[in-house]
Enzyme design. Structure first.
Site, PDB file in Angstrom:
ATOM      1  N   LYS A 161      86.884 -64.423 -13.496  1.00 40.38           N
ATOM      2  CA  LYS A 161      87.890 -65.262 -14.153  1.00 40.38           C
ATOM      3  C   LYS A 161      88.223 -66.513 -13.308  1.00 40.38           C
ATOM      4  O   LYS A 161      87.717 -66.673 -12.205  1.00 40.38           O
ATOM      5  CB  LYS A 161      89.151 -64.431 -14.396  1.00 40.38           C
TER       6      LYS A 161
HETATM    7  C1  LIG Z   1      89.479 -61.636 -23.636  1.00 50.20           C
HETATM    8  C2  LIG Z   1      89.757 -60.577 -22.631  1.00 50.20           C
HETATM    9  N1  LIG Z   1      90.851 -59.806 -22.780  1.00 50.20           N
HETATM   10  C3  LIG Z   1      91.166 -58.844 -21.906  1.00 50.20           C
HETATM   11  C4  LIG Z   1      90.367 -58.590 -20.816  1.00 50.20           C
HETATM   12  C5  LIG Z   1      90.727 -57.466 -19.903  1.00 50.20           C
HETATM   13  O1  LIG Z   1      91.081 -57.903 -18.643  1.00 50.20           O
HETATM   14  P1  LIG Z   1      90.898 -56.922 -17.386  1.00 50.20           P
HETATM   15  O2  LIG Z   1      89.446 -56.788 -17.119  1.00 50.20           O
HETATM   16  O3  LIG Z   1      91.618 -57.630 -16.285  1.00 50.20           O
HETATM   17  O4  LIG Z   1      91.547 -55.635 -17.747  1.00 50.20           O
HETATM   18  C6  LIG Z   1      89.214 -59.356 -20.614  1.00 50.20           C
HETATM   19  C7  LIG Z   1      88.286 -59.160 -19.498  1.00 50.20           C
HETATM   20  O5  LIG Z   1      88.145 -58.917 -18.490  1.00 50.20           O
HETATM   21  C8  LIG Z   1      88.913 -60.376 -21.529  1.00 50.20           C
HETATM   22  O6  LIG Z   1      87.815 -61.141 -21.366  1.00 50.20           O
END
Ligand SMILES: Cc1ncc(COP(=O)(O)O)c(C=O)c1O
Length: 382
Positions: free
Chosen positions: A184
């Protein structure tokens, strides 16, 4: 041969130093660095409150819970997203209702969204895909007319702007959730942040991220009876570690330069790939600042090389790519099994799943790298 990875976090000496300081302090989770990171992140977004958690998924889960969404409710989610968006809806016992997306911006399709509203609909979850804000004016009109909450999935969009305002700052939204996963814009290893302008939501998220305990351990150290606490709700262990928060503070200091580099690389792809036969380029809507988590193109029928083969050939040339996402969420085996969803229901999301390639734009990618990637694509598709 060149090696251009799809994603590579930029961790400086400052962050390493901050992490070592945390390790020496012996306060490893849910403490002063978390508070500091929250304060800085809310200011960065232009929001009133921020609650640090241990993933973007946890933030989405809390965002829905804090809106009181639960069994019997429906939540509208784009079919083209990370499974976490839909999973969060499932975690609260509600039903994800999937809409199609636009084939050129990859964001939620407003007409499809309108058609999905029923008397059970309680919320809309816009996902600002790849860092481009959704059409929020239209979404807020719909949410107001139908009395729906807007719970933003802003995992791809820290620093993105709509109508001159940052994602995360909108009063009309219930909350916006960010992710600090390694690829990210900024990373804390694993981590997430729920941002809101609503004090009640912030208070509830604070409570639920730490078992429902009425006061954090850090706050209790300042009281006469630090050992005493009450549990007000059935919360979770979604606490952010101090190691993550310390990294996040250092990363946030550099987020603007990171995003500028991403935008510059995306603009270079756009100019280099303009008019190339066999691929479609993404479109940007007016009045937004696109934060470009990646630059996603579609490989169409006219390409001399199909998408899957192209990914392999680029890899041979040292070019890392990704696919967002390989299968539309409702057609993932778990959702097909649970709801009996069928192919052909979300034509644009399904087309994107078959044709998309995400190209690297992270700060470690130089202008020369972008030209190298584009030359390889041109040679392979036309
Ligand atoms: C659009 C989107 N929403 C939610 C998430 C979930 O985040 P995390 O991996 O930090 O739980 C991600 C990816 O990592 C994502 O790309």
């Amino acid at each position: 041969m060149k090696e251009i990875p799809f994603g590579r976090p930029v961790i400086s000496q400052e962050e390493k130093k901050k992490v070592l300081e945390v390790l020496d302090s012996a306060w490893l989770t849910h403490g002063p660095n978390t508070k500091d990171f929250e304060a800085k992140f809310k200011d960065f977004c232009g929001a009133k409150h921020a609650v640090g958690v241990n993933s973007g998924t946890a933030a989405l889960h809390l965002g829905l819970l804090c809106e009181g969404i639960g069994p019997g409710d429906e939540v509208i989610v784009p079919a083209q997203t990370h499974v976490a968006t839909a999973h969060a809806v499932m975690y609260v016992g509600a039903k994800p209702v999937f809409t199609d997306v636009e084939v050129d911006t990859y964001n939620i399709d407003i007409n499809s969204l309108k058609e999905m509203i029923t008397e059970k609909t309680k919320a809309i979850m816009p996902v600002h895909f790849a860092g481009q804000p959704c059409k929020m004016k239209e979404i807020y009109e719909i949410s107001k007319d139908n009395n729906l909450a807007v719970v933003e999935d802003a995992a791809h969009a820290p620093g993105a702007e709509y109508g001159g305002k940052k994602i995360g700052s909108f009063e009309e939204s219930s909350s916006a959730s960010f992710s600090f996963y390694p690829v990210k814009h900024i990373t804390t290893g694993e981590g997430g942040m729920l941002v809101t302008n609503n004090e009640k939501i912030a208070e509830k998220a604070n409570l639920l991220r730490a078992f429902g305990i009425d006061k954090s351990t850090w706050k209790r150290t300042k009281t006469e009876r630090p050992w005493f606490y009450l549990v007000d709700d059935l919360g979770f262990n979604y606490r952010m570690t101090e190691i993550s928060a310390a990294m996040g503070i250092g990363q946030l200091d550099k987020i603007n330069s990171f995003t500028d580099a991403r935008i510059k690389n995306a603009m270079k792809y756009e100019s280099e790939l303009q008019g190339v036969k066999g691929i479609n380029l993404p479109q940007t809507i007016p009045d937004v600042k696109h934060a470009y988590l990646f630059y996603q193109i579609l490989v169409n029928d006219e390409s001399k090389t199909g998408r899957d083969v192209l990914i392999g050939k680029l890899k041979e040339k040292g070019i890392g790519t990704s696919v967002h996402y390989p299968v539309a969420v409702p057609l993932m085996p778990v959702y097909k099994r649970l709801f009996g969803f069928k192919e052909g229901t979300w034509p644009n999301a399904e087309k994107i799943a078959k044709e998309a390639i995400s190209l690297p734009v992270h700060p470690g990618v130089s202008e020369e790298d972008v030209v190298y990637v584009c030359d390889a694509i041109k040679e392979l598709v036309q």
